[in-house]
Design an enzyme around this catalytic site. Structure first.
Site, PDB file in Angstrom:
ATOM      1  N   LYS A 251       0.840  -1.201   0.000  1.00  0.00           N
ATOM      2  CA  LYS A 251       0.000   0.000   0.000  1.00  0.00           C
ATOM      3  C   LYS A 251       0.877   1.254   0.000  1.00  0.00           C
ATOM      4  CE  LYS A 251      -3.811  -2.400   2.245  1.00  0.00           C
ATOM      5  NZ  LYS A 251      -4.542  -2.729   3.480  1.00  0.00           N
TER       6      LYS A 251
ATOM      7  N   GLN B  97      -4.225  -1.396   9.820  1.00  0.00           N
ATOM      8  CA  GLN B  97      -4.248  -2.714   9.164  1.00  0.00           C
ATOM      9  C   GLN B  97      -4.914  -3.752  10.068  1.00  0.00           C
ATOM     10  OE1 GLN B  97      -3.234  -3.421   5.945  1.00  0.00           O
ATOM     11  NE2 GLN B  97      -4.102  -5.455   6.300  1.00  0.00           N
TER      12      GLN B  97
ATOM     13  N   ASP C 188     -10.891   3.205   4.728  1.00  0.00           N
ATOM     14  CA  ASP C 188     -11.356   1.814   4.610  1.00  0.00           C
ATOM     15  C   ASP C 188     -12.881   1.731   4.602  1.00  0.00           C
ATOM     16  OD1 ASP C 188      -9.315   0.038   4.181  1.00  0.00           O
ATOM     17  OD2 ASP C 188      -8.832  -0.214   6.302  1.00  0.00           O
TER      18      ASP C 188
END
Ligand code: NAP
Length: 294
Positions: free
Chosen positions: A54, A98, A121
């Site tokens: 990422k 994460q 997200d």
């Protein structure tokens, strides 16, 4: 029949180019580059690879990345304080923690520290609520620059699936769509996006009866289960579009939730694993970071 292969790598590469162009234009106009904060807790090797990928993708798109790594036994309070600090930091446009987090940390408490506008997200209740209440259609989910910045950010993987369907000209209005899986990360937001695109949606899960029979009615079949090759060729309606979200590590390598060879004989279009939905997830993270920086 042999299905058209929907090339997620190519669609993701095109999206990443569009993101990079938007970033370059903004920087040329004197604005700061968008900034994405990544937070990694513990030493799970897969999570380290995901976050590294990422951050690399951010750099390629001209997005600043701000990275924090914490020990696996970090006290929950310490993580919450870090996320709260990032949330107040005006140089941080998006925050990605994460997942999965270690067992002693409550994921919901962590998400509660992230403002909806920085939730790249799309996992906070506010963003999930905007999606569930129908404020995010295909255009709102995919536009990089226009649209109302207050309308919400969509989870990257289902948004990536919608981008694949949209770019491949798959008609969703009135289509029978079946989603296998009801997770907060994939299945539920996927179903909401499809409803918002006027599909007739069935959501299946581990308690669904006659799963194969339900799948055979799908014009658009989306598998997000986490079981290698569970969806057989005889589960697929002839001419259907099959999207395989599954990423299962087996002795034979990475395989999806769909028996690809068998399904490709019946479907009109299908995504491969790897090279289908996977590359879209990172591309959408970059797109969400640009959206969050509006
Ligand atoms: P998850 O949280 O484990 O959810 C799996 C869902 O599948 C659950 O709703 C579960 O039902 C359902 N399910 C499990 N076994 C089933 C069965 N035998 N029949 C019908 N439904 C069944 O997984 P997830 O996070 O949504 O991820 C799903 C898959 O997508 C995984 O392979 C994951 O690796 C992959 N994934 C890929 C990407 C990407 O970038 N391509 C991103 C995220 C996830 P219940 O709710 O009843 O338990």
């Amino acid at each position: 029949m042999s299905a058209e292969v929907l090339d997620g790598r190519a669609i993701a590469a095109a999206l990443r180019e569009r993101v990079a162009a938007v970033v370059a234009r903004r920087v040329a106009a004197g604005n700061p580059a968008p900034g994405l904060a990544t937070v990694l807790v513990g030493d799970d090797p897969a999570s380290h690879v995901y976050v590294a990928n990422k951050r690399k993708a951010c750099a390629e798109a001209g997005i600043r990345s701000i990275h924090h790594e914490l020990r696996g036994d970090v006290p929950e309070r310490e993580l919450l304080d870090l996320v709260a600090t990032l949330d107040r930091d005006t140089e941080v446009d998006g925050i990605l923690v994460q997942m999965p987090l270690p067992d002693h940390i409550d994921q919901d408490l962590v998400l509660a520290e992230i403002s909806a506008g920085k939730d790249v997200d799309g996992l906070t209740p506010v963003n999930a609520g905007h999606l569930a209440q129908g404020r995010i259609g295909v255009r709102e989910a995919l536009d990089l620059e226009s649209g109302d910045p207050l309308v919400g950010l969509v989870p990257c993987t289902p948004a990536g699936v919608i981008e694949i369907l949209d770019r491949s000209g798959v008609e969703l209005a009135g289509a029978n769509a079946v989603v296998i899986g009801r997770s907060i990360l994939v299945g539920r937001p996927m179903a909401s996006l499809l409803v918002n695109a006027d599909a007739t949606v069935t959501v299946c899960h581990s308690r669904t009866r006659d799963l194969a029979e339900v799948c055979r009615r799908a014009d658009v079949l989306i598998a997000a289960v986490g079981r290698p090759e569970m969806v057989g060729g005889d589960w697929v309606k002839p001419g259907a579009t099959v999207i395989d979200v599954g990423m299962n590590r087996t002795d034979e390598g990475l395989v999806g939730d769909v028996d690809y060879a068998a399904a490709a004989e019946v479907a009109a279009r299908i995504t491969p694993v790897p090279g289908g939905v996977g590359p879209m997830t990172i591309a959408m993270l970059l797109a969400n970071t640009v959206r969050a920086s509006r």
